[in-house]
Write a protein that holds these residues in place. Structure first.
Motif, PDB file in Angstrom:
ATOM      1  N   UNK B  86     115.211  24.747  98.246  1.00 18.47           N
ATOM      2  CA  UNK B  86     114.345  24.774  99.438  1.00 18.47           C
ATOM      3  C   UNK B  86     113.908  23.370  99.852  1.00 18.47           C
ATOM      4  N   UNK B  87     113.880  22.435  98.903  1.00 18.11           N
ATOM      5  CA  UNK B  87     113.447  21.070  99.201  1.00 18.11           C
ATOM      6  C   UNK B  87     114.610  20.136  99.511  1.00 18.11           C
ATOM      7  N   UNK B  88     115.831  20.672  99.579  1.00 17.53           N
ATOM      8  CA  UNK B  88     116.987  19.852  99.902  1.00 17.53           C
ATOM      9  C   UNK B  88     117.616  19.147  98.711  1.00 17.53           C
ATOM     10  N   UNK B 133     121.289  27.824 101.187  1.00 20.53           N
ATOM     11  CA  UNK B 133     120.397  27.218 100.186  1.00 20.53           C
ATOM     12  C   UNK B 133     120.243  28.146  98.995  1.00 20.53           C
ATOM     13  N   UNK B 134     119.783  27.556  97.895  1.00 19.65           N
ATOM     14  CA  UNK B 134     119.448  28.341  96.701  1.00 19.65           C
ATOM     15  C   UNK B 134     117.948  28.639  96.770  1.00 19.65           C
ATOM     16  N   UNK B 135     117.625  29.901  97.026  1.00 21.74           N
ATOM     17  CA  UNK B 135     116.221  30.280  97.185  1.00 21.74           C
ATOM     18  C   UNK B 135     115.831  31.364  96.186  1.00 21.74           C
ATOM     19  N   UNK B 145     121.996  31.886  95.724  1.00 22.16           N
ATOM     20  CA  UNK B 145     122.575  31.291  96.930  1.00 22.16           C
ATOM     21  C   UNK B 145     122.379  32.246  98.111  1.00 22.16           C
ATOM     22  N   UNK B 146     121.842  31.723  99.200  1.00 20.90           N
ATOM     23  CA  UNK B 146     121.652  32.562 100.388  1.00 20.90           C
ATOM     24  C   UNK B 146     122.146  31.825 101.628  1.00 20.90           C
ATOM     25  N   UNK B 147     122.853  32.563 102.479  1.00 23.60           N
ATOM     26  CA  UNK B 147     123.291  32.031 103.770  1.00 23.60           C
ATOM     27  C   UNK B 147     122.251  32.463 104.790  1.00 23.60           C
TER      28      UNK B 147
END
Lengths: 149, 149, 149
Positions: B86-88, B133-135, B145-147
């Motif tokens: 989430x923070x890049x 991202x991995x949320x 992993x989510x698109x």
């Protein structure tokens, strides 16, 4: 050994969901996107379905497969290749290693192997004019990749 | 299943040294090189650290991992994928198969898995404008992993 | 850890035949096509030959390999990397996981590992001006990948 030369095409990143069937859901995606040839790398959870884990007899010209069930959720790493069958339908042939609690099975994913929790796959499309297809090998009675040029 | 399309970016070849920690040293390299998305393939020696080798109960919606130690030097083959949290910050999720003396463990590399003698990794950067991202998944209590498009 | 940056070159898809020797037949193909650096992914049948399955003692600075025979036909997934030796000859270092009937061996392919029935390999050529080679490490008495820049 035979070989074809190509160049890299599109890259697709797939987020597979719980209960997605392998290799079918990737084959359907390939058909939709008109992917003819591609390398596939996969890692994620796997449960259900079957693996082919070698032929019963190594020297048999028409091998009888050892088919083992996948029980419970496993952590897996796998590699595959998409090529068309005689009708142009993309077919994904995929081998993987599946581990659970220190026990490991490696083999060929049969239709019905199923994603557990989540799977990540990367598809590298390969662009080439060469003729290559999965065709029935009469002697082995298995569909094998053949380069037809 | 969800998917994003991208194209190939830079390729990096990494020569990992004895005692390099996985996946951290690859994550730090990715941060330094500003790699957002990438496929990673690794082979080399592995010792120390832990593998997740499945959930204790396959049907548990909040899985409790089976965590196994890696003892002694193993020969390994692994595949992973880098995506931002989430923070890049780049996070590498990696599964591998580790063999020693005919015994094999396959599972998910936890922080602290360590290179033995030498490791070779290839990073294929994937260029894409898509949001991925991995949320944290609240139900499973695991980062997935989510698109997001 | 050291790293080099490159870009993607040619892609080759190889259809390996029964009794093709690994890694030699891929090394000969690389020499013929003047492939200097490449990532290789392989899946297919494997029988005969030997795997290195770890060192006898993890802490030994000059490791004595555990060498195990491959008996009978196995289903395998493998990853490797091609780099030149000191004389510019392509050398393929390859690790794989081999399964048969629920038993799995993972390790490093030694010369003489042999394709059973069929193998599929994809070679991703990496273009780079960097100096990288497989050179003899005096302490370990093993040829290791080294980045010489």
């Amino acid at each position: 050994m035979k070989a074809i030369e190509g160049r890299i095409g599109r890259i697709f990143v797939l987020r597979l969901d719980h209960d997605d069937p392998l290799p079918q859901c990737i084959e359907e995606f390939a058909a939709e996107k008109k992917i003819r040839l591609a390398q596939v790398v996969f890692h994620g959870g796997i449960y259900k379905g079957n693996l082919v884990a070698g032929p019963r007899k190594t020297e048999d010209p028409k091998p009888v497969p050892i088919v083992l069930p996948v029980n419970e959720a496993n952590e897996s790493v796998a590699s595959g290749f998409i090529a068309p069958d005689e009708d142009g339908k993309p077919v994904l042939h995929m081998h993987g290693s599946l581990g659970r609690a220190g026990k490991t099975q490696s083999g060929c994913f049969q239709k019905g192997v199923t994603v557990w929790l989540v799977g990540e796959a990367v598809i590298n499309e390969i662009l080439s004019e060469s003729r290559i297809a999965r065709v029935l090998n009469e002697e082995a009675d298995i569909r094998l990749l053949e380069i037809l040029d």
